[in-house]
Enzyme design. Sequence first.
Site, mmCIF file in Angstrom:
data_model
loop_
_atom_site.group_PDB
_atom_site.id
_atom_site.type_symbol
_atom_site.label_atom_id
_atom_site.label_comp_id
_atom_site.label_asym_id
_atom_site.label_seq_id
_atom_site.Cartn_x
_atom_site.Cartn_y
_atom_site.Cartn_z
ATOM 1 C CB THR A 5 14.365 3.846 12.459
ATOM 2 O OG1 THR A 5 14.802 5.068 13.060
ATOM 3 C CG2 THR A 5 15.358 2.736 12.761
ATOM 4 C CG HIS A 43 1.495 -9.606 3.797
ATOM 5 N ND1 HIS A 43 0.160 -9.896 3.824
ATOM 6 C CD2 HIS A 43 1.605 -8.403 3.196
ATOM 7 C CE1 HIS A 43 -0.509 -8.891 3.262
ATOM 8 N NE2 HIS A 43 0.354 -7.972 2.883
ATOM 9 C CG ASN A 91 -6.237 -7.783 -5.609
ATOM 10 O OD1 ASN A 91 -6.347 -7.148 -6.648
ATOM 11 N ND2 ASN A 91 -6.886 -7.462 -4.525
ATOM 12 C CB CYS A 140 -9.078 -4.186 0.791
ATOM 13 S SG CYS A 140 -7.341 -4.544 0.622
ATOM 14 C CB THR A 181 -0.920 -0.002 1.239
ATOM 15 O OG1 THR A 181 -1.813 -1.114 1.122
ATOM 16 C CG2 THR A 181 -1.709 1.284 1.354
ATOM 17 C CD GLN A 236 -2.253 -11.039 -4.806
ATOM 18 O OE1 GLN A 236 -2.002 -12.247 -4.744
ATOM 19 N NE2 GLN A 236 -2.723 -10.376 -3.759
HETATM 20 N N1 PLP Z 1 -1.610 -4.534 -4.394
HETATM 21 C C1 PLP Z 1 -2.175 -5.738 -4.531
HETATM 22 C C2 PLP Z 1 -2.384 -6.296 -5.915
HETATM 23 C C3 PLP Z 1 -2.569 -6.473 -3.408
HETATM 24 O O1 PLP Z 1 -3.135 -7.663 -3.567
HETATM 25 C C4 PLP Z 1 -2.355 -5.906 -2.126
HETATM 26 C C5 PLP Z 1 -2.801 -6.616 -0.907
HETATM 27 O O2 PLP Z 1 -3.690 -7.392 -0.910
HETATM 28 C C6 PLP Z 1 -1.749 -4.650 -2.035
HETATM 29 C C7 PLP Z 1 -1.392 -3.994 -3.195
HETATM 30 C C8 PLP Z 1 -1.501 -3.989 -0.718
HETATM 31 O O3 PLP Z 1 -0.592 -4.693 0.053
HETATM 32 P P1 PLP Z 1 -0.448 -4.424 1.617
HETATM 33 O O4 PLP Z 1 -1.788 -4.695 2.209
HETATM 34 O O5 PLP Z 1 0.605 -5.341 2.061
HETATM 35 O O6 PLP Z 1 -0.066 -3.012 1.820
#
Ligand code: PLP
Length: 379
Positions: free
Chosen positions: A237, A201, A153, A325, A70, A181
């Site tokens: 940091t 993650h 995603n 989300c 993000t 992804q």
């Molecule tokens: N972009 C894509 C395609 C994602 O699938 C995700 C998370 O699901 C993100 C961005 C955002 O990642 P994060 O939640 O680790 O900030």
Amino acid sequence: MLYLDHAATGPVRPEVRAAMLPFLGERYGNPSSHHSVGEDAAAALDDARRRVAAVVGMRPGDVVFTSGATEANNLALKGVALAALLGSGRPGHIVTSAIEHESVLASAEFLERIHGVTVTRLPVDADGLVSPESLAASLREDTVLVSLGYANNEIGTVQDAAALSAVTAATRIPLHLDAVQAAGWLPLAGTGADGLSIAGHKVGAPQGIGALALRGRIPLEPLLHGGGQERDRRSGTENVAGAVGLAVALELAEAERRGAAERVTAVRDAFTARVLALIPEARATGHPVHRLPGTASFTFAGVSGEAVLLELERRGVVSSSGSACAAGSDEPSHVLVALGIAPEVAQTSVRFSFGHQARIEPTPLADAVAASVAAVRSR
Ligand code: PLP
């Protein structure tokens, strides 16, 4: 319990945890400190940066460690657009697509609303592909960035990165790919992109670490101001343990990528075929071929996706309605709507996303899905 929501997140790999542990213990230094404890942390951070850069095919200096994707996407869009605005005095133009992750779409919307940036959101076809021709037609003299998802995603559709980057390469406009992804399934190096976002993650590192790799020639205005870390592109940091974990996770994922893709595609295809055979109203979403190996997503017209998820969980299968989300929201997925799926059908979606390690029997899994859909339908 069978966890089939790896597109949302996954477990930290033991090798990654082991590599990180010293930095959560005796190697606790601040990389900016000018003493041996700090220098040890700085060396580890440099090493992690070099290793991440090697996997994504960029230079170590191009890698900015962030809190996740993000932040990486926010930095790519806002950082590039604001640098261009400051450089030229004009708000400029950004191109993205209708099916991007919220972190891209909301950043673009912010730039539009607050800074007067013009945003083009390219349509996609019924399988979720952006056409290189529509990208070429959207580019303008004041376009400062193209930001597209390498793989989606929700539906797993993989864009033709080579064809899209050929379009931008003919111009001076940078191409940023949200590769969150794609990581672990597709090559990250050699896409032709000038920038990539990744999240730890999704590849076996912990939540809270990610990176934006952006070619050094592209001006970037920082979003976080402070001590000037990350070559003044992201103050604060650094998360040394996270960066070390991300490097190890990406290397492991890259090494296993081909074998995992082959194995998981076979399981996913057998599962998908049986779901479609057993459930008359089931439709697979996403591109039939150009799709992430681990993604199988469906709509079950007339049957609530959320209710199917609950039934599946009772049967020991954990999956999702599409995007973590958007989970729990009543809004239909903007991705499915952009494919031309009716909003009421979009609300019936269920996504199964497999990890590298998946040892899954496709037949009982598809049977559990059919039983769950039947249970919801019979209510
Ligand atoms: N972009 C894509 C395609 C994602 O699938 C995700 C998370 O699901 C993100 C961005 C955002 O990642 P994060 O939640 O680790 O900030």
